[in-house]
Design an enzyme around this catalytic site. Sequence first.
Site, PDB file in Angstrom:
ATOM      1  N   ARG A 283      21.765  13.633   9.122  1.00 12.01           N
ATOM      2  CA  ARG A 283      21.368  13.805  10.270  1.00 12.01           C
ATOM      3  C   ARG A 283      21.916  12.773  11.619  1.00 12.01           C
ATOM      4  NH1 ARG A 283      15.577  11.680  12.232  1.00 12.01           N
ATOM      5  NH2 ARG A 283      16.635  10.046  13.638  1.00 12.01           N
TER       6      ARG A 283
ATOM      7  N   HIS B 112       6.581  13.619  15.199  1.00  7.84           N
ATOM      8  CA  HIS B 112       7.032  12.942  16.108  1.00  7.84           C
ATOM      9  C   HIS B 112       8.591  13.524  16.682  1.00  7.84           C
ATOM     10  CE1 HIS B 112       9.719  12.964  12.465  1.00  7.84           C
ATOM     11  NE2 HIS B 112      10.691  12.415  13.283  1.00  7.84           N
TER      12      HIS B 112
ATOM     13  N   ASP C 189      12.160  12.463  17.717  1.00  2.00           N
ATOM     14  CA  ASP C 189      13.408  11.457  17.196  1.00  2.00           C
ATOM     15  C   ASP C 189      13.457  10.287  18.104  1.00  2.00           C
ATOM     16  OD1 ASP C 189      13.431  12.274  14.572  1.00  2.00           O
ATOM     17  OD2 ASP C 189      15.154  13.551  15.187  1.00  2.00           O
TER      18      ASP C 189
ATOM     19  N   HIS D 144       8.587  17.378  15.351  1.00  5.95           N
ATOM     20  CA  HIS D 144       8.672  18.022  14.175  1.00  5.95           C
ATOM     21  C   HIS D 144       7.894  17.017  13.063  1.00  5.95           C
ATOM     22  CE1 HIS D 144      12.196  15.140  14.984  1.00  5.95           C
ATOM     23  NE2 HIS D 144      12.380  14.983  13.666  1.00  5.95           N
TER      24      HIS D 144
HETATM   25  C1  SIN Z   1      13.389  14.009  10.300  1.00  8.50           C
HETATM   26  O1  SIN Z   1      12.473  13.602  10.759  1.00  8.50           O
HETATM   27  O2  SIN Z   1      14.638  13.560  11.066  1.00  8.50           O
HETATM   28  C2  SIN Z   1      13.657  14.859   9.030  1.00  8.50           C
HETATM   29  C3  SIN Z   1      13.187  15.824   9.149  1.00  8.50           C
HETATM   30  C4  SIN Z   1      13.060  16.590   7.487  1.00  8.50           C
HETATM   31  O3  SIN Z   1      13.383  15.779   6.570  1.00  8.50           O
HETATM   32  O4  SIN Z   1      12.843  17.582   7.543  1.00  8.50           O
END
Ligand code: SIN
Length: 298
Positions: free
Chosen positions: A289, A119, A121, A274
Amino acid sequence: MPSASVVAPALQGAQQAIEIRPLAGNVGAEVIGLDLNLPISDQDFARIHRAHLDYHVVVFRGLHITPQQQIDFSRRFGVLQIHVLKQFLLANHPEILIVSNIIENGQSIGLGDAGKFWHSDLSYKELPSLGSMLYAQELPAEGGDTLFADMHKAYDGLPEALRKAIDGRKASHSYTARYSETKFEGNWRPTLTPEQLAQVQVVDHPIVRTHPETGRKALFVSEGFTTNIVGLPVDESQQILTELYAHSVRPENIHRHQWQDGDMVFWDNRSLIHLAAGCPSHMRRKLFRTTIQGDAPF
Ligand code: SIN
């Protein structure tokens, strides 16, 4: 550059002895020697900003910073977005989403499966994210990597038929597309309240977007949040999306980040999708995050 109206004022500082080291494969660069306990000068900020645009993933190594310092640094790049899952925001710092598989007193302390499907974000918002900063707090001894796929490269290498099939088209994005599907053991996702659902209405975005700062084109669909191609029959839409997803995440397109203590990773959601690769569920993983708002895709 980010527009002046959204960027937090810089505290002027002396230039630091930072080094930007590109990683193998054209995606990713390490920033060595940045001290976020000191004010960041405009020159250092400009170098980091440039590296973010050029390499799409910037890894700050060896940091020791507070939540407020992460927030202040993130704000240099734009307005911060507050995640819809209020349950997992850091106390007194709602700009920080806790990404974690840790369960305390029978409750998840964070979003355990934030990245279980590929995805970008907040692509389900009218103004999706410019970029996210993820700062390691506790890392598992095994696994826990984050994978990035270069969506410029994916666009550049599209087979002609696929390129024609998506020419000028939009796709719908929804936060709830795969909300209830879990991949890792022990994860817990709260039922969304009507107020939360109202914050995540379906939006349509161009399938091919233009990066607002570099002008490069990128594919902008993902298995995590894209539901369908607007105006196509369900079967045809699904078939094209399946082909686009497979094409986007070919091995030569992928950069894998293996976390080290003190890492903070800053990626460009306009250039990449990602995925969290996951770790054994008995091993603790916790990261903070921040998510920076971007422009409406065009
Ligand atoms: C995310 O998608 O923001 C998290 C990625 C992760 O946990 O490595």
